[in-house]
Scaffold this motif. Sequence first.
Motif, PDB file in Angstrom:
ATOM      1  N   ASP A 152      13.255 -27.178  17.301  1.00  0.00           N
ATOM      2  CA  ASP A 152      12.305 -27.621  18.315  1.00  0.00           C
ATOM      3  C   ASP A 152      11.500 -28.812  17.789  1.00  0.00           C
ATOM      4  N   PRO A 153      11.321 -29.851  18.590  1.00  0.00           N
ATOM      5  CA  PRO A 153      10.516 -30.989  18.128  1.00  0.00           C
ATOM      6  C   PRO A 153       9.059 -30.583  17.934  1.00  0.00           C
ATOM      7  N   LEU A 154       8.443 -31.093  16.896  1.00  0.00           N
ATOM      8  CA  LEU A 154       7.012 -30.901  16.661  1.00  0.00           C
ATOM      9  C   LEU A 154       6.285 -32.082  17.282  1.00  0.00           C
ATOM     10  N   THR A 155       5.375 -31.824  18.210  1.00  0.00           N
ATOM     11  CA  THR A 155       4.708 -32.885  18.946  1.00  0.00           C
ATOM     12  C   THR A 155       3.221 -32.941  18.630  1.00  0.00           C
ATOM     13  N   LEU A 156       2.598 -34.052  19.012  1.00  0.00           N
ATOM     14  CA  LEU A 156       1.142 -34.160  18.880  1.00  0.00           C
ATOM     15  C   LEU A 156       0.445 -33.099  19.725  1.00  0.00           C
ATOM     16  N   ALA A 157       1.016 -32.757  20.865  1.00  0.00           N
ATOM     17  CA  ALA A 157       0.428 -31.704  21.693  1.00  0.00           C
ATOM     18  C   ALA A 157       0.414 -30.375  20.946  1.00  0.00           C
ATOM     19  N   PRO A 194       7.288 -24.479  16.652  1.00  0.00           N
ATOM     20  CA  PRO A 194       6.040 -25.087  17.133  1.00  0.00           C
ATOM     21  C   PRO A 194       5.784 -24.752  18.600  1.00  0.00           C
ATOM     22  N   GLY A 195       4.494 -24.733  18.943  1.00  0.00           N
ATOM     23  CA  GLY A 195       4.114 -24.524  20.331  1.00  0.00           C
ATOM     24  C   GLY A 195       4.222 -23.098  20.821  1.00  0.00           C
ATOM     25  N   VAL A 196       4.483 -22.142  19.914  1.00  0.00           N
ATOM     26  CA  VAL A 196       4.682 -20.752  20.329  1.00  0.00           C
ATOM     27  C   VAL A 196       3.417 -19.931  20.146  1.00  0.00           C
ATOM     28  N   GLU A 197       2.884 -19.930  18.937  1.00  0.00           N
ATOM     29  CA  GLU A 197       1.665 -19.180  18.650  1.00  0.00           C
ATOM     30  C   GLU A 197       0.746 -20.043  17.793  1.00  0.00           C
ATOM     31  N   PRO A 198      -0.574 -19.932  18.008  1.00  0.00           N
ATOM     32  CA  PRO A 198      -1.497 -20.735  17.200  1.00  0.00           C
ATOM     33  C   PRO A 198      -1.666 -20.167  15.800  1.00  0.00           C
ATOM     34  N   ALA A 199      -1.809 -21.057  14.847  1.00  0.00           N
ATOM     35  CA  ALA A 199      -2.161 -20.708  13.474  1.00  0.00           C
ATOM     36  C   ALA A 199      -2.837 -21.953  12.908  1.00  0.00           C
ATOM     37  N   TYR A 200      -4.137 -21.940  12.903  1.00  0.00           N
ATOM     38  CA  TYR A 200      -4.976 -23.101  12.565  1.00  0.00           C
ATOM     39  C   TYR A 200      -4.438 -23.846  11.358  1.00  0.00           C
ATOM     40  N   HIS A 215      -5.129 -26.946  27.775  1.00  0.00           N
ATOM     41  CA  HIS A 215      -3.728 -27.339  27.700  1.00  0.00           C
ATOM     42  C   HIS A 215      -2.838 -26.265  27.096  1.00  0.00           C
ATOM     43  N   PHE A 216      -3.441 -25.301  26.434  1.00  0.00           N
ATOM     44  CA  PHE A 216      -2.626 -24.296  25.749  1.00  0.00           C
ATOM     45  C   PHE A 216      -3.364 -22.973  25.776  1.00  0.00           C
ATOM     46  N   MET A 231      -6.882 -23.715  24.255  1.00  0.00           N
ATOM     47  CA  MET A 231      -7.179 -24.968  23.568  1.00  0.00           C
ATOM     48  C   MET A 231      -7.153 -26.121  24.552  1.00  0.00           C
ATOM     49  N   ALA A 232      -8.187 -26.963  24.504  1.00  0.00           N
ATOM     50  CA  ALA A 232      -8.101 -28.274  25.118  1.00  0.00           C
ATOM     51  C   ALA A 232      -7.341 -29.159  24.128  1.00  0.00           C
ATOM     52  N   HIS A 233      -7.323 -30.471  24.331  1.00  0.00           N
ATOM     53  CA  HIS A 233      -6.642 -31.324  23.364  1.00  0.00           C
ATOM     54  C   HIS A 233      -7.533 -31.482  22.138  1.00  0.00           C
ATOM     55  N   GLY A 234      -7.447 -30.482  21.250  1.00  0.00           N
ATOM     56  CA  GLY A 234      -8.198 -30.521  20.002  1.00  0.00           C
ATOM     57  C   GLY A 234      -9.521 -29.799  20.049  1.00  0.00           C
ATOM     58  N   PHE A 235     -10.115 -29.636  21.220  1.00  0.00           N
ATOM     59  CA  PHE A 235     -11.341 -28.856  21.351  1.00  0.00           C
ATOM     60  C   PHE A 235     -10.982 -27.389  21.581  1.00  0.00           C
ATOM     61  N   ILE A 236     -11.797 -26.504  21.031  1.00  0.00           N
ATOM     62  CA  ILE A 236     -11.554 -25.065  21.136  1.00  0.00           C
ATOM     63  C   ILE A 236     -12.415 -24.500  22.258  1.00  0.00           C
ATOM     64  N   GLU A 237     -11.776 -23.797  23.172  1.00  0.00           N
ATOM     65  CA  GLU A 237     -12.510 -23.171  24.274  1.00  0.00           C
ATOM     66  C   GLU A 237     -13.242 -21.916  23.811  1.00  0.00           C
ATOM     67  N   SER A 238     -14.404 -21.672  24.402  1.00  0.00           N
ATOM     68  CA  SER A 238     -15.085 -20.392  24.242  1.00  0.00           C
ATOM     69  C   SER A 238     -15.858 -20.129  25.526  1.00  0.00           C
ATOM     70  N   ARG A 239     -16.435 -18.949  25.622  1.00  0.00           N
ATOM     71  CA  ARG A 239     -17.273 -18.600  26.758  1.00  0.00           C
ATOM     72  C   ARG A 239     -18.650 -18.243  26.233  1.00  0.00           C
ATOM     73  N   VAL A 240     -19.683 -18.846  26.821  1.00  0.00           N
ATOM     74  CA  VAL A 240     -21.049 -18.601  26.387  1.00  0.00           C
ATOM     75  C   VAL A 240     -21.877 -18.206  27.605  1.00  0.00           C
ATOM     76  N   HIS A 241     -22.266 -16.949  27.659  1.00  0.00           N
ATOM     77  CA  HIS A 241     -23.139 -16.489  28.752  1.00  0.00           C
ATOM     78  C   HIS A 241     -22.532 -16.807  30.117  1.00  0.00           C
ATOM     79  N   GLY A 242     -21.198 -16.760  30.193  1.00  0.00           N
ATOM     80  CA  GLY A 242     -20.527 -16.993  31.456  1.00  0.00           C
ATOM     81  C   GLY A 242     -20.184 -18.441  31.738  1.00  0.00           C
ATOM     82  N   TYR A 243     -20.357 -19.343  30.777  1.00  0.00           N
ATOM     83  CA  TYR A 243     -20.028 -20.751  30.947  1.00  0.00           C
ATOM     84  C   TYR A 243     -18.885 -21.129  30.004  1.00  0.00           C
ATOM     85  N   ARG A 244     -18.018 -22.000  30.486  1.00  0.00           N
ATOM     86  CA  ARG A 244     -16.952 -22.508  29.627  1.00  0.00           C
ATOM     87  C   ARG A 244     -17.526 -23.541  28.664  1.00  0.00           C
ATOM     88  N   ALA A 245     -17.241 -23.356  27.383  1.00  0.00           N
ATOM     89  CA  ALA A 245     -17.661 -24.303  26.357  1.00  0.00           C
ATOM     90  C   ALA A 245     -16.424 -24.848  25.668  1.00  0.00           C
TER      91      ALA A 245
END
Length: 665
Positions: free
Chosen positions: A155-160, A203-209, A334-335, A344-358
């Motif tokens: 599988d190709p390894l991509t920037l995404a 690549p692209g299957v499971e996250p591992a920082y 995106h993922f 995951m956004a493109h490089g930013f990590i999603e979380s939830r804070v008090h009901g808001y997307r961060a």
Amino acid sequence: MLGMPAALRALTAAVVLVSVGVARAEEPPGDTAQAPDRPPAGAEAAVGSGHLDRDDLAAFIDGFVTARMEGRHVAGVTVSVVQGGALIFARGYGFDDVAAGRPVQADRSMFRPGSISKTFTWTAVMQLVEQGKLDLDADVRSYLSDLDLKLAFDDPLTLADLMAQAPGFEDSAMGHLFENDPDRVQSLRDYLRTHQPAQVRPPGVEPAYSNYGTALAGYIVARVSGLAWEDYAEQRLLRPLGMNHSTFREPWGPQRDGPMAADLAGNVSKGYSYRDGEFKPGTFEFIGAVGPAGALSTTASDMARWMLVHLQGGTLDGVQILAPETAALMHRQHFSLNPLVNGMAHGFIESRVHGYRAIGHGGGTVYFLSDMQLIPELDLGVFISTNTSAGGGELISEFVRALVERYFPEGPDLRVTERTPAPQIDLAPYAGAYLSTRRSYTTVERAFNTPVATISVADGGQLLLSALGNQTRLTPVAADTFIGDSADEVFVFRRDAAGNLRDLLLPIPVMVMERVGPLENPQVLQALLIGAAVVLLFVPVGAWLRRRHPLVQSVSERWAAATAVITALVWFAFYTLVAVSTAPMAEDFSAVFFAFPSPLFVAGLWVGLAGAVLTVLSTLLLYAVWTERSWPFWRRVRHTGVVAAALVTLLVLRDLNAIGFNYFS
């Protein structure tokens, strides 16, 4: 990470170290609050209203930070908060140089925010995507003609994939991620060539920082732009935004071109641990070998500008670093492995804070711990950094959530709101041991850095997630779906095609917890080693006690007995050398990076090879023991048990990659 349960914080913490001292520093114009624990009179209307009153905010942050600095022994903290397109709070606390008594100043003191650096790298990638110079879905090898990247899957390894923290690489850090000697700091290219981790999943299957993955992306930016990474960051990101007290350069001296400017180097905060009742300053942490992944030095005021440009769609004070549509693309999800959990956004990590997307990122080095969170719905950005480990982690992990819960009503984005009565769900199948996908698979680091998370059934129809002495209760809300301390923290168990539990998806989407059987559980393997060591301990003791009562035995049996004694002694020499050489890591976490592998540890591995050879020889000599039969039956049984203990030792150590010299990837 933001709002993370204690057990998860323990699993993902980069460091655990401590410090003390409180001193107020700079603040933006108009911010005149003192440092009480309660808001000033007349400010109550600001609480919970969604409006950040400067005076009340200053009072809240002062009280929150100073109380925890003292209680958790933190030397220095720097904070900035932005909202509505403006900096509304920036202040330093404590000291950036304890011995000199120099206070932290939000616009001067440069902290090391570690992996928050990655958001700059991903922004650079998106700049080049916008210019048509990079394709997020192209194989990264098409940009790396001078780097022989070894991939194990077709599988190709991509920037995404790199942006999603899903390149398939194992994790590796010991002895090379940070340096304290400038003479040993490699260039980015040299590091990428000499420390490529094994690709252990597609690549692209499971996250591992992966720090390596982000460093690779930064090198691609350098290759395509024709600028060294440090130059690119300055010319295309930092200087255009007026971040004049920020740099990816380090004071490495004449070893490499373009070191950090002397005036900036003088403003970099010292990093501390708290031991024996006092702050212990650490050496400068050189991260330049993987600079795009973590080498930034910056101030809270500069980080405010970074948060503002992202909250404002890529433009700040008339300077555009990203087109609005590119910024929007970068910030959306995106993922994700499941719609109920963060992605995951493109490089930013999603979380939830008090009901808001961060969207944001945390960061940790040996001494510095930091967090940056953007909540677009509230037009809010918060940055906090500490120059002290352990206690600093406890401080930052609570900060953003406490601020949002104080000033804003509950948000609409709670993923799971209704709880299923516990009796409807059989909790027993979920119990077991789980390991993070962010771990070493092929190096001796496997023996050191794989903390086990255990899940057990607790009272009250809940599960108990335990890791590194911390515990989090998981409440069932549906089959395979649980929430942690709040509805923001959603945990989802996944099953394989046969319906067996496979892994656990966490609120932090940079890794997955894989369910493991007994022989994959490091705790079980360690128990086997201890049991085998106890058996081997009796071998030289027994030989000494029997020295005056020789048995009638053949030459082969005599050889078998002598080999067993020598084998036991050699394995004990191995254990002794490894224990002595790794003991400093327990007292000083920096030794994990700066003093590994030590000469004693290498000597231990040589002894381990001798133990492996002797164990094989002892196993072969069992044939003579059972065919020549000069020994009494129970003597043969005992001897076989000893050989079995040596064989268990060899097999377990081989499984942990401790036979041979597997230091690095």
